[in-house]
Design a protein around this motif. Structure first.
Motif, PDB file in Angstrom:
ATOM      1  N   THR A   5     -15.978  11.112   1.884  1.00 28.10           N
ATOM      2  CA  THR A   5     -14.747  11.078   2.673  1.00 28.10           C
ATOM      3  C   THR A   5     -14.185   9.667   2.719  1.00 28.10           C
ATOM      4  O   THR A   5     -12.968   9.455   2.586  1.00 28.10           O
ATOM      5  N   LEU A   6     -15.073   8.694   2.948  1.00 29.10           N
ATOM      6  CA  LEU A   6     -14.624   7.299   3.020  1.00 29.10           C
ATOM      7  C   LEU A   6     -14.041   6.859   1.685  1.00 29.10           C
ATOM      8  O   LEU A   6     -12.998   6.179   1.643  1.00 29.10           O
ATOM      9  N   LEU A   7     -14.667   7.261   0.594  1.00 32.80           N
ATOM     10  CA  LEU A   7     -14.171   6.904  -0.737  1.00 32.80           C
ATOM     11  C   LEU A   7     -12.800   7.528  -0.982  1.00 32.80           C
ATOM     12  O   LEU A   7     -11.881   6.872  -1.500  1.00 32.80           O
ATOM     13  N   ALA A   8     -12.637   8.777  -0.578  1.00 36.50           N
ATOM     14  CA  ALA A   8     -11.355   9.448  -0.751  1.00 36.50           C
ATOM     15  C   ALA A   8     -10.266   8.765   0.055  1.00 36.50           C
ATOM     16  O   ALA A   8      -9.124   8.614  -0.397  1.00 36.50           O
ATOM     17  N   ALA A   9     -10.621   8.320   1.270  1.00 32.81           N
ATOM     18  CA  ALA A   9      -9.638   7.650   2.127  1.00 32.81           C
ATOM     19  C   ALA A   9      -9.151   6.352   1.494  1.00 32.81           C
ATOM     20  O   ALA A   9      -7.959   6.025   1.531  1.00 32.81           O
ATOM     21  N   PHE A  10     -10.067   5.606   0.891  1.00 31.43           N
ATOM     22  CA  PHE A  10      -9.698   4.315   0.311  1.00 31.43           C
ATOM     23  C   PHE A  10      -9.039   4.469  -1.061  1.00 31.43           C
ATOM     24  O   PHE A  10      -8.555   3.492  -1.620  1.00 31.43           O
ATOM     25  N   CYS A  11      -9.023   5.681  -1.589  1.00 30.81           N
ATOM     26  CA  CYS A  11      -8.332   5.941  -2.856  1.00 30.81           C
ATOM     27  C   CYS A  11      -7.004   6.666  -2.647  1.00 30.81           C
ATOM     28  O   CYS A  11      -6.333   7.031  -3.617  1.00 30.81           O
ATOM     29  N   THR A  12      -6.646   6.876  -1.379  1.00 28.66           N
ATOM     30  CA  THR A  12      -5.417   7.599  -1.058  1.00 28.66           C
ATOM     31  C   THR A  12      -4.322   6.619  -0.644  1.00 28.66           C
ATOM     32  O   THR A  12      -4.521   5.813   0.261  1.00 28.66           O
ATOM     33  N   PRO A  13      -3.162   6.642  -1.310  1.00 30.61           N
ATOM     34  CA  PRO A  13      -2.071   5.731  -0.946  1.00 30.61           C
ATOM     35  C   PRO A  13      -1.609   5.929   0.498  1.00 30.61           C
ATOM     36  O   PRO A  13      -1.684   7.030   1.048  1.00 30.61           O
ATOM     37  N   ILE A  14      -1.121   4.832   1.105  1.00 31.31           N
ATOM     38  CA  ILE A  14      -0.642   4.830   2.484  1.00 31.31           C
ATOM     39  C   ILE A  14       0.825   4.423   2.484  1.00 31.31           C
ATOM     40  O   ILE A  14       1.226   3.518   1.753  1.00 31.31           O
ATOM     41  N   TYR A  15       1.610   5.079   3.324  1.00 34.47           N
ATOM     42  CA  TYR A  15       3.031   4.715   3.425  1.00 34.47           C
ATOM     43  C   TYR A  15       3.183   3.511   4.342  1.00 34.47           C
ATOM     44  O   TYR A  15       2.683   3.496   5.465  1.00 34.47           O
ATOM     45  N   GLU A  16       3.888   2.496   3.859  1.00 35.49           N
ATOM     46  CA  GLU A  16       4.158   1.303   4.678  1.00 35.49           C
ATOM     47  C   GLU A  16       5.557   0.783   4.372  1.00 35.49           C
ATOM     48  O   GLU A  16       5.849   0.377   3.250  1.00 35.49           O
ATOM     49  N   ASP A  17       6.400   0.790   5.385  1.00 34.79           N
ATOM     50  CA  ASP A  17       7.774   0.308   5.230  1.00 34.79           C
ATOM     51  C   ASP A  17       7.827  -1.136   5.714  1.00 34.79           C
ATOM     52  O   ASP A  17       7.949  -1.398   6.912  1.00 34.79           O
ATOM     53  N   THR A  18       7.702  -2.100   4.809  1.00 35.59           N
ATOM     54  CA  THR A  18       7.709  -3.512   5.168  1.00 35.59           C
ATOM     55  C   THR A  18       9.059  -4.126   4.827  1.00 35.59           C
ATOM     56  O   THR A  18       9.964  -3.471   4.326  1.00 35.59           O
ATOM     57  N   HIS A  19       9.178  -5.432   5.101  1.00 36.52           N
ATOM     58  CA  HIS A  19      10.416  -6.155   4.828  1.00 36.52           C
ATOM     59  C   HIS A  19      10.475  -6.667   3.390  1.00 36.52           C
ATOM     60  O   HIS A  19      11.433  -7.318   3.016  1.00 36.52           O
ATOM     61  N   ARG A  30       9.616  -3.435  -2.897  1.00 35.57           N
ATOM     62  CA  ARG A  30       8.209  -3.052  -2.868  1.00 35.57           C
ATOM     63  C   ARG A  30       8.076  -1.548  -2.693  1.00 35.57           C
ATOM     64  O   ARG A  30       8.777  -0.934  -1.896  1.00 35.57           O
ATOM     65  N   ASP A  31       7.177  -0.940  -3.449  1.00 31.58           N
ATOM     66  CA  ASP A  31       6.924   0.490  -3.326  1.00 31.58           C
ATOM     67  C   ASP A  31       6.384   0.775  -1.928  1.00 31.58           C
ATOM     68  O   ASP A  31       5.498   0.079  -1.435  1.00 31.58           O
ATOM     69  N   LYS A  32       6.933   1.808  -1.271  1.00 35.50           N
ATOM     70  CA  LYS A  32       6.522   2.130   0.094  1.00 35.50           C
ATOM     71  C   LYS A  32       5.122   2.728   0.157  1.00 35.50           C
ATOM     72  O   LYS A  32       4.458   2.648   1.190  1.00 35.50           O
ATOM     73  N   TRP A  33       4.676   3.350  -0.932  1.00 40.94           N
ATOM     74  CA  TRP A  33       3.332   3.925  -0.957  1.00 40.94           C
ATOM     75  C   TRP A  33       2.380   2.935  -1.622  1.00 40.94           C
ATOM     76  O   TRP A  33       2.528   2.596  -2.777  1.00 40.94           O
ATOM     77  N   VAL A  34       1.419   2.436  -0.842  1.00 41.20           N
ATOM     78  CA  VAL A  34       0.515   1.399  -1.334  1.00 41.20           C
ATOM     79  C   VAL A  34      -0.924   1.854  -1.155  1.00 41.20           C
ATOM     80  O   VAL A  34      -1.227   2.714  -0.325  1.00 41.20           O
ATOM     81  N   MET A  35      -1.827   1.261  -1.929  1.00 43.53           N
ATOM     82  CA  MET A  35      -3.242   1.534  -1.743  1.00 43.53           C
ATOM     83  C   MET A  35      -3.731   0.833  -0.466  1.00 43.53           C
ATOM     84  O   MET A  35      -3.127  -0.156  -0.038  1.00 43.53           O
ATOM     85  N   PRO A  36      -4.779   1.342   0.164  1.00 40.38           N
ATOM     86  CA  PRO A  36      -5.233   0.770   1.436  1.00 40.38           C
ATOM     87  C   PRO A  36      -5.458  -0.740   1.390  1.00 40.38           C
ATOM     88  O   PRO A  36      -5.127  -1.444   2.346  1.00 40.38           O
ATOM     89  N   TRP A  37      -6.018  -1.250   0.292  1.00 44.32           N
ATOM     90  CA  TRP A  37      -6.280  -2.693   0.216  1.00 44.32           C
ATOM     91  C   TRP A  37      -4.999  -3.511   0.006  1.00 44.32           C
ATOM     92  O   TRP A  37      -5.021  -4.726   0.086  1.00 44.32           O
ATOM     93  N   GLU A  38      -3.875  -2.824  -0.269  1.00 43.08           N
ATOM     94  CA  GLU A  38      -2.591  -3.499  -0.414  1.00 43.08           C
ATOM     95  C   GLU A  38      -1.746  -3.395   0.857  1.00 43.08           C
ATOM     96  O   GLU A  38      -0.626  -3.903   0.899  1.00 43.08           O
TER      97      GLU A  38
END
Length: 259
Positions: free
Chosen positions: A1-15, A19-27
């Motif tokens: 589960t933890l591995l799947a979470a860290f491989c799933t893109p996250i939506y982030e609307d930054t300034h 920049r692509d709104k969907w980023v990997m967790p480490w990004e």
């Protein structure tokens, strides 16, 4: 589960433009600068695990100084303290006054002297610099903590750690703080910023520095957003109105969002 979470893109609307709104967790940009954002993004369990690891690593890489190094530091400090005894016409110049410190975002000091086709690049700041004291031998002491490192250096007079953001690791370790010192002399203390109080852990660091009143993005009468938060113009106006109403010496710390 933890591995799947860290491989799933996250939506982030930054300034960040383009920049692509969907980023990997480490990004995920905001998680690196805010405990609250990290917890909301990765969950409380992951947040607490990371917090414990960071705490255990805090002193693990610190090597004790030798007696010879301590002696050198004592000499340097003694010389610095001796300089404070030299008479100067500026000693006590701010006593009883309203002190305003404005931390400008993305400003380079050499632009004060820069002209293009005979026109100054920053005419207003150049005029201000010509009316008072200014320094042109300036060195950047910030590191991973960036803006918060600048705050730490100004508030404590210490050099920031270059291995981790001081706002998360060392904010409460300084022997002296500028706002606390001024509070002891009867000054009120306040900070002003157009963004979220959790960013760079300011909800914790500013009270630690000795700042009693804090005004963040939810404070200001504006729905407009430029970049990260409320436009600087709105914050400046709010700060000016507050100062005009004050009847005692005060220390105001304003952190801008745009250059």
């Amino acid at each position: 589960t933890l591995l799947a979470a860290f491989c799933t893109p996250i939506y982030e609307d930054t300034h960040h433009l383009g920049r692509d709104k969907w980023v990997m967790p480490w990004e995920h940009w905001g998680s690196r600068f805010s405990h609250a954002t990290y917890a909301a993004t990765f969950g409380l369990y992951n947040y607490h695990v990371r917090d414990v690891i960071d705490f255990l690593e805090l002193d693990s890489s610190r090597a004790a100084i030798t007696d010879e190094e301590a002696a050198v530091l004592d000499v340097v400090l003694a010389n610095k303290q001796a300089l404070n005894t030299i008479p100067t016409p500026f000693l006590g110049a701010a006593e009883g006054r309203r002190i305003v410190v404005i931390q400008l975002e993305a400003i380079l000091h050499w632009l004060l002297d820069l002209e293009v086709a005979g026109e100054p690049v920053m005419p207003f700041l150049t005029e201000i610099a010509g009316q008072g004291l200014s320094w042109d031998y300036v060195m950047d002491v910030t590191a991973i903590g960036r803006t918060s490192d600048a705050e730490f250096a100004v508030m404590t007079g210490m050099l920031p750690d270059t291995t981790r953001p001081n706002s998360f690791a060392h904010a409460d370790r300084a022997p002296h703080y500028l706002p606390r010192t001024l509070k002891g002399l009867g000054y009120s203390t306040a900070s002003y910023h157009g963004y979220n109080r959790s960013f760079w852990n300011r909800a914790y660091t500013h009270p630690t520095y000795g700042i009693d009143e804090m005004y963040f993005d939810e404070t200001y009468p504006s729905d407009q957003i430029i970049g990260l938060g409320v436009p600087d113009r709105v914050v400046y106006d709010f700060l000016a109105d507050r100062i005009a109403e004050e009847t005692q010496p005060s220390f105001s710390f304003m952190i801008s969002l745009s250059s």
